[in-house]
Enzyme design. Structure first.
Site, PDB file in Angstrom:
ATOM      1  N   GLY A  94      43.456  39.932  16.580  1.00 57.74           N
ATOM      2  CA  GLY A  94      43.852  39.721  17.989  1.00 57.74           C
ATOM      3  C   GLY A  94      43.771  40.998  18.799  1.00 57.74           C
ATOM      4  N   GLU A 124      47.208  26.419  13.675  1.00 59.00           N
ATOM      5  CA  GLU A 124      46.242  25.504  14.271  1.00 59.00           C
ATOM      6  C   GLU A 124      46.765  24.073  14.115  1.00 59.00           C
ATOM      7  OE1 GLU A 124      43.516  27.014  15.542  1.00 59.00           O
ATOM      8  OE2 GLU A 124      44.166  28.930  14.730  1.00 59.00           O
ATOM      9  N   LYS A 184      38.121  37.125   8.474  1.00 58.63           N
ATOM     10  CA  LYS A 184      38.456  38.420   9.087  1.00 58.63           C
ATOM     11  C   LYS A 184      38.164  39.577   8.123  1.00 58.63           C
ATOM     12  CE  LYS A 184      41.942  36.242  12.034  1.00 58.63           C
ATOM     13  NZ  LYS A 184      43.344  35.812  12.105  1.00 58.63           N
TER      14      LYS A 184
HETATM   15  P1  NAP Z   1      40.658  26.869  22.446  1.00 60.07           P
HETATM   16  O1  NAP Z   1      41.968  27.048  23.094  1.00 60.07           O
HETATM   17  O2  NAP Z   1      40.409  25.644  21.656  1.00 60.07           O
HETATM   18  O3  NAP Z   1      39.529  26.998  23.581  1.00 60.07           O
HETATM   19  C1  NAP Z   1      38.178  26.725  23.337  1.00 60.07           C
HETATM   20  C2  NAP Z   1      37.477  26.595  24.674  1.00 60.07           C
HETATM   21  O4  NAP Z   1      36.095  26.446  24.460  1.00 60.07           O
HETATM   22  C3  NAP Z   1      37.933  25.387  25.493  1.00 60.07           C
HETATM   23  O5  NAP Z   1      37.983  25.716  26.848  1.00 60.07           O
HETATM   24  C4  NAP Z   1      36.840  24.356  25.254  1.00 60.07           C
HETATM   25  O6  NAP Z   1      36.656  23.484  26.346  1.00 60.07           O
HETATM   26  C5  NAP Z   1      35.631  25.253  25.107  1.00 60.07           C
HETATM   27  N1  NAP Z   1      34.623  24.656  24.231  1.00 60.07           N
HETATM   28  C6  NAP Z   1      34.695  24.451  22.909  1.00 60.07           C
HETATM   29  N2  NAP Z   1      33.555  23.908  22.442  1.00 60.07           N
HETATM   30  C7  NAP Z   1      32.756  23.740  23.522  1.00 60.07           C
HETATM   31  C8  NAP Z   1      31.460  23.215  23.702  1.00 60.07           C
HETATM   32  N3  NAP Z   1      30.743  22.739  22.687  1.00 60.07           N
HETATM   33  N4  NAP Z   1      30.928  23.239  24.954  1.00 60.07           N
HETATM   34  C9  NAP Z   1      31.630  23.717  25.981  1.00 60.07           C
HETATM   35  N5  NAP Z   1      32.886  24.231  25.874  1.00 60.07           N
HETATM   36  C10 NAP Z   1      33.432  24.233  24.660  1.00 60.07           C
HETATM   37  O7  NAP Z   1      40.344  28.100  21.458  1.00 60.07           O
HETATM   38  P2  NAP Z   1      40.963  29.561  21.533  1.00 60.07           P
HETATM   39  O8  NAP Z   1      42.261  29.581  20.802  1.00 60.07           O
HETATM   40  O9  NAP Z   1      40.905  30.085  22.913  1.00 60.07           O
HETATM   41  O10 NAP Z   1      39.930  30.368  20.603  1.00 60.07           O
HETATM   42  C11 NAP Z   1      38.671  30.734  21.070  1.00 60.07           C
HETATM   43  C12 NAP Z   1      38.016  31.701  20.090  1.00 60.07           C
HETATM   44  O11 NAP Z   1      38.827  32.876  19.977  1.00 60.07           O
HETATM   45  C13 NAP Z   1      37.881  31.165  18.656  1.00 60.07           C
HETATM   46  O12 NAP Z   1      36.699  31.664  18.082  1.00 60.07           O
HETATM   47  C14 NAP Z   1      39.095  31.752  17.943  1.00 60.07           C
HETATM   48  O13 NAP Z   1      38.898  31.887  16.544  1.00 60.07           O
HETATM   49  C15 NAP Z   1      39.174  33.097  18.610  1.00 60.07           C
HETATM   50  N6  NAP Z   1      40.517  33.716  18.563  1.00 60.07           N
HETATM   51  C16 NAP Z   1      41.594  33.004  18.997  1.00 60.07           C
HETATM   52  C17 NAP Z   1      42.853  33.606  18.960  1.00 60.07           C
HETATM   53  C18 NAP Z   1      44.064  32.880  19.455  1.00 60.07           C
HETATM   54  O14 NAP Z   1      45.164  33.442  19.386  1.00 60.07           O
HETATM   55  N7  NAP Z   1      43.945  31.663  19.970  1.00 60.07           N
HETATM   56  C19 NAP Z   1      42.983  34.918  18.489  1.00 60.07           C
HETATM   57  C20 NAP Z   1      41.848  35.610  18.078  1.00 60.07           C
HETATM   58  C21 NAP Z   1      40.601  35.008  18.120  1.00 60.07           C
HETATM   59  P3  NAP Z   1      37.788  22.431  26.804  1.00 60.07           P
HETATM   60  O15 NAP Z   1      38.958  23.268  27.250  1.00 60.07           O
HETATM   61  O16 NAP Z   1      37.184  21.651  27.882  1.00 60.07           O
HETATM   62  O17 NAP Z   1      38.113  21.642  25.554  1.00 60.07           O
HETATM   63  N1  HSE Z   2      45.615  30.996  13.510  1.00 58.63           N
HETATM   64  C1  HSE Z   2      45.380  32.409  13.527  1.00 58.63           C
HETATM   65  C2  HSE Z   2      46.600  33.099  12.919  1.00 58.63           C
HETATM   66  C3  HSE Z   2      45.129  32.833  14.963  1.00 58.63           C
HETATM   67  O1  HSE Z   2      47.598  32.425  12.601  1.00 58.63           O
HETATM   68  O2  HSE Z   2      46.563  34.317  12.720  1.00 58.63           O
HETATM   69  C4  HSE Z   2      44.398  34.157  15.129  1.00 58.63           C
HETATM   70  O3  HSE Z   2      43.171  34.220  14.508  1.00 58.63           O
END
Ligand code: NAP
Ligand code: HSE
Length: 438
Positions: free
Chosen positions: A140, A196, A211
């Protein structure tokens, strides 16, 4: 470069506007003037790609930016940088390939994608002389990629021990401190929004393994197939293991571990017993940490929030600043060119040599401990401590026998456990947790 060029905005296509994408838009807005100073030009969002245009978005997401058509972004020649925060392998992989082929700078937070296709994407970015930055894919908001790539460019890393999954760390902390069972602690983590919706990736260790593979690209210059990394999750950890761990002076953490062993690498992801006095022992709750040893530097610890909208956005936007600046300065791709990967063989599991905590749930009969000790001794596995907890009051009662071994080859320990498993006094499969000196 002329002042004129510096003032023209750097234009961004954002792929995804969920948790992280929303955080990115908020941070770009909140720190607008500060970021402009840092970059030397304004950062301007032109498009935001989503799946469902009707979903409510953060207030900073302007309606005119939103599209469901990726071609809008790829056909817009004015877009300088593509930021991928949509997650998953498909179609994110092809979108990044297209962005790189079109000569755009790319930022991604996608650990799955970088772990699986990072080496190929890095190579394409190097050939095309563009930047590919992925700080947010690990830890993160913790700046581990930048630290490895830049601050430690002068040194080499001998080993890494890291708490890489916030959900696992939260669950283990609650099991230890509040005496919760696994299911109860997981339900809490889900309720608090850490896990998740399908928490398998978290609790079965795959998120941490991805990671670790990304860290290994930078720490060990290694091109590793994520499927080759040994992964265990935390489902088999029982509250009784915390009690025994405490008694032996340990606590339980879920770790991503990397050791350089000559030409080979030992990479593993599993729960581990670590000393209660270890620097990682009190990294609790959803915090992540990376503890590495540089050959010249010695130990170095980075701790912080490994997930969530704003911590992750900090890393994404920091990458954006870097990529935008190098583009404006006419040096795109410089940082990506410092990533030089080669295939590294992994040490086979049977050759690992840590210490082990072993738990045997047995019927309480004379000779049980002798049989266990002799099976271990027969494989050359030496015992450091042995404890039987209480005694059975009725014939069918089960009692736990716990053993801490000296450093032993895992192949030998596994053969001894196979022999012990067949003994009639064994009431459930033996439990094995590796002990890490960290
Ligand atoms: P998320 O909340 O599910 O958001 C995903 C976004 O991408 C949504 O806006 C979704 O659209 C859009 N999307 C997904 N597939 C799509 C497609 N085929 N075409 C167009 N739009 C699409 O996910 P997130 O938690 O932000 O995570 C995003 C990335 O960051 C992932 O790779 C995750 O591993 C990484 N990450 C997340 C965190 C965390 O704390 N969440 C931390 C580090 C890294 P809609 O909104 O319309 O569904
Ligand atoms: N699900 C992940 C965690 C989010 O619990 O660390 C960040 O990659």
């Amino acid at each position: 470069m002329s002042q004129e060029r510096q003032r023209s905005p750097v234009r961004i296509g954002l792929l995804g506007c969920g948790v992280v994408g929303g955080g990115v838009l908020r941070l770009l807005n909140e720190n607008r003037s500060y970021l402009e100073l840092r970059v030397g030009a304004p950062l301007e969002v032109r498009h935001v790609l989503v799946r469902d245009p009707k979903k409510p978005r953060v207030a900073e997401c302007r309606a005119e930016w939103v599209t469901t058509d990726p071609e809008v972004i790829f056909k817009d020649e004015q877009v300088d940088l593509v930021v991928e925060v949509m997650g998953g392998e498909t179609p994110a992989h092809s979108y990044l390939q297209r962005a790189i082929a079109a000569g755009k700078g790319v930022v991604s937070a996608n650990k799955l994608l970088i772990a699986k296709h990072g080496p190929e994407l890095v190579q394409s970015a190097i050939s095309r002389r563009v930047d590919l930055a992925f700080e947010a894919s690990v830890g993160g908001g913790i700046p581990i990629i930048r630290t490895l790539r830049e601050a430690l460019a002068s040194d080499s890393v001998s080993n890494v021990h890291a708490i890489l999954n916030g959900t696992c760390n939260y669950i283990l902390t609650r099991m230890r401190d509040a005496g919760l069972g696994f299911d109860q602690a997981l339900a809490e983590a889900q309720k608090l929004g850490y896990a998740e919706a399908d928490p398998t990736l978290d609790v079965d260790g795959h998120d941490a393994a991805q990671k670790l593979v990304v860290i290994s690209m930078l720490a060990f210059d290694a091109r590793i197939d994520p499927a080759a990394v040994h992964v265990e999750g935390i489902r088999t950890i029982d509250s009784i293991d915390f009690r025994f761990a405490e008694r032996f002076g340990f606590t339980v953490k879920h770790l991503g571990i990397g050791h350089e062993r000559g030409e080979k690498l030992e990479l593993r992801v599993h729960p581990a017993l670590i000393s209660k006095h270890s620097v990682l022992a009190n990294v609790d709750g959803v915090l992540n940490a990376v503890f590495l040893n540089g050959r010249a530097l010695g130990p170095c610890l980075l701790v912080g929030r490994g997930a969530g909208d704003m911590p992750t956005a900090v890393s994404v936007v920091a990458d954006l600043v870097d990529v935008a600046r190098s583009r404006l300065e006419g040096e795109p791709g410089l940082r990506t060119r410092s990533i030089q990967l080669s295939d590294r063989a992994l040490v086979p599991r049977d050759d690992w040599e840590p210490r082990y905590y072993l738990r045997f749930d047995v019927g309480d009969h004379p000779g049980v401990v002798g049989t266990i000790a002799s099976a271990l001794g027969g494989e050359g596995v030496s015992i450091e401590h042995m404890v039987q907890d209480g005694r059975a009051s009725t014939a069918g009662d089960v009692v736990p026998v716990c053993i801490v071994t000296h450093e032993s080859r895992e192949g030998s320990v596994r053969r001894a456990l196979e022999t012990i498993s067949r003994a009639p006094f064994m009431k459930s499969p033996p439990r094995l947790i590796r002990i890490e000196d960290v």
